[in-house]
Scaffold this active site. Structure first.
Site, PDB file in Angstrom:
ATOM      1  N   GLY A  17      -0.957 -12.165  -0.734  1.00 27.50           N
ATOM      2  CA  GLY A  17      -2.279 -12.018  -0.145  1.00 27.50           C
ATOM      3  C   GLY A  17      -2.694 -10.562  -0.251  1.00 27.50           C
ATOM      4  O   GLY A  17      -1.878  -9.656  -0.071  1.00 27.50           O
TER       5      GLY A  17
ATOM      6  N   ALA B  61      -1.446  -5.579   1.182  1.00 27.39           N
ATOM      7  CA  ALA B  61      -0.910  -6.785   0.545  1.00 27.39           C
ATOM      8  C   ALA B  61       0.290  -7.292   1.323  1.00 27.39           C
ATOM      9  O   ALA B  61       0.955  -6.529   2.035  1.00 27.39           O
ATOM     10  CB  ALA B  61      -0.522  -6.494  -0.903  1.00 27.39           C
ATOM     11  N   ASP B  62       0.559  -8.576   1.156  1.00 24.76           N
ATOM     12  CA  ASP B  62       1.752  -9.189   1.732  1.00 24.76           C
ATOM     13  C   ASP B  62       2.201 -10.294   0.784  1.00 24.76           C
ATOM     14  O   ASP B  62       1.371 -11.072   0.303  1.00 24.76           O
ATOM     15  CB  ASP B  62       1.453  -9.767   3.118  1.00 24.76           C
ATOM     16  CG  ASP B  62       2.730 -10.135   3.850  1.00 24.76           C
ATOM     17  OD1 ASP B  62       3.335  -9.223   4.458  1.00 24.76           O
ATOM     18  OD2 ASP B  62       3.137 -11.306   3.785  1.00 24.76           O
ATOM     19  N   THR B  63       3.494 -10.339   0.506  1.00 24.19           N
ATOM     20  CA  THR B  63       4.042 -11.324  -0.429  1.00 24.19           C
ATOM     21  C   THR B  63       5.078 -12.184   0.278  1.00 24.19           C
ATOM     22  O   THR B  63       5.917 -11.665   1.006  1.00 24.19           O
ATOM     23  CB  THR B  63       4.701 -10.618  -1.638  1.00 24.19           C
ATOM     24  OG1 THR B  63       3.722  -9.799  -2.288  1.00 24.19           O
ATOM     25  CG2 THR B  63       5.251 -11.627  -2.637  1.00 24.19           C
TER      26      THR B  63
ATOM     27  N   LYS C 169      -3.212  -6.300   8.368  1.00 24.34           N
ATOM     28  CA  LYS C 169      -2.821  -4.928   8.026  1.00 24.34           C
ATOM     29  C   LYS C 169      -4.052  -4.055   7.815  1.00 24.34           C
ATOM     30  O   LYS C 169      -4.099  -2.911   8.281  1.00 24.34           O
ATOM     31  CB  LYS C 169      -1.942  -4.921   6.768  1.00 24.34           C
ATOM     32  CG  LYS C 169      -0.566  -5.511   6.968  1.00 24.34           C
ATOM     33  CD  LYS C 169       0.192  -5.564   5.641  1.00 24.34           C
ATOM     34  CE  LYS C 169       1.544  -6.234   5.777  1.00 24.34           C
ATOM     35  NZ  LYS C 169       2.268  -6.298   4.486  1.00 24.34           N
TER      36      LYS C 169
END
Length: 194
Positions: A107, A70-72, A53
């Site tokens: 992340g 961010a990525d969850t 991203k």
């Protein structure tokens, strides 16, 4: 002081980042590939996606800007539970989480024009659910419609109030942004003082 850009439309991430009292702007690019990379450890997927991203913003940030992505993901039995595709799928996910522990991994990537990978890391939290009844699952899914949430739940919502029996790690990480880990990194890169 550099200007902070949050690359997310998530209302939870906006709320959590605002709680750090660091001014920021939301900037979102559509169409970023969020497919999971093949052949990597699933616990590293969120960090890889956060970096992907950030890379998409290479031509969209100025020299005095810092990008935060961010990525969850929710991980159960070594499988990633995506955002549910339907209300029935959300109910199935919650049934699979019922009475068990699972991992939530976020992340994060903090980047600058010169270094889009200035800082990147993952934060892991273990969450335990009680045995959820079908009535509780149906009520939550029908009332809160958690189709935009990994694992089909928001810990800050009703299901978290009545269902979560334990957390090992950061509550805010489960909401989608490990602010306690992000804060010192942001202070370093944007040269802010609080």
């Amino acid at each position: 002081m550099k200007k902070l850009i949050l690359a997310s439309n998530s209302p939870r991430r906006k709320e959590l980042l605002a709680g750090l009292d660091i001014p920021f702007e939301v900037r979102v690019i559509d169409g970023i590939d969020e497919s999971h990379p093949e052949g990597v450890d699933i616990y590293s997927v969120p960090e890889i996606l956060a970096q992907r991203k950030a890379a998409a913003y290479e031509d969209c940030i100025a020299d005095d800007e810092v990008i935060l992505t961010a990525d969850t993901v929710v991980i159960l039995d070594d499988q990633i539970l995506e955002k549910p595709s339907s209300l029935e799928n959300a109910k199935e996910m919650l049934r699979s989480l019922s009475g068990r522990s699972h991992s939530v991994v976020t992340g994060v990537c903090i980047g600058t024009k010169d270094d889009l990978n200035y800082s990147h890391f993952s934060v892991l939290t273990e969450v335990r659910f009680k045995e959820l009844s079908d009535e509780e699952i149906n009520y939550y899914v029908e009332t809160y419609r958690p189709l935009d949430k990994a694992g089909a739940y928001g810990i800050q919502e009703w299901i978290g109030y009545i269902g979560v029996t334990g957390i090992d790690g950061s509550f805010y990480n489960v909401m989608g942004l490990p602010v306690q880990r992000i804060y010192p990194e942001l202070i370093k890169v944007i040269n802010a003082t609080i």
